[in-house]
Design a protein around this motif. Sequence first.
Motif, short mmCIF file in Angstrom:
data_model
loop_
_atom_site.label_atom_id
_atom_site.label_comp_id
_atom_site.label_asym_id
_atom_site.label_seq_id
_atom_site.Cartn_x
_atom_site.Cartn_y
_atom_site.Cartn_z
N TYR A 11 0.74 -1.09 -0.09
CA TYR A 11 -0.02 0.02 0.00
C TYR A 11 0.63 1.33 0.00
CZ TYR A 11 -3.56 -3.30 1.76
OH TYR A 11 -4.34 -4.65 1.85
N ILE A 36 -1.40 3.05 -3.27
CA ILE A 36 -2.84 2.66 -3.71
C ILE A 36 -3.50 4.15 -3.39
CG2 ILE A 36 -2.85 0.43 -2.88
CD1 ILE A 36 -4.16 1.23 -0.42
N LYS A 58 -9.79 3.90 -4.08
CA LYS A 58 -9.76 2.39 -4.06
C LYS A 58 -9.78 1.69 -2.73
CE LYS A 58 -9.17 -1.34 -6.37
NZ LYS A 58 -10.30 -1.80 -7.39
#
Length: 124
Positions: A53, A70, A74
């Motif tokens: 991440y 990310i 999302k």
Amino acid sequence: MTDLHLTQRELDIMSVLWERGEATVTEVRDRVDPDLAYTSISSMIRTLEMKGYVSHRRGEGKTHVYFPVIDAEKAGESVLGRVLDKVYGGSPIKLLAHLMDQHRLSDKELARMRDLLKAPKKRR
């Protein structure tokens, strides 16, 4: 990476990174909770990095500068999906009713919501 799992503290850290674009451990700690140990935040950021991440680049000296891999939308989809399933029994109308009861919407927001409800459904 369709199902993201973020703890509350991980979400706190990610929101600092999304807001700032990138940050050092100290900068994250100062925004999340200045009373937390540097090592605690550092460990959580490394966990986020292992999950894929977050990534980092070399800053000045030995400092690492972390940035999100990310995007917030999302992560929001995943978190909202879990809340919808676990709290509202999978019922979007229950979630919407709760939001409508808890938050006053502007006329512009209500108009946008009406437009969304009139739009053709997207099927998954």
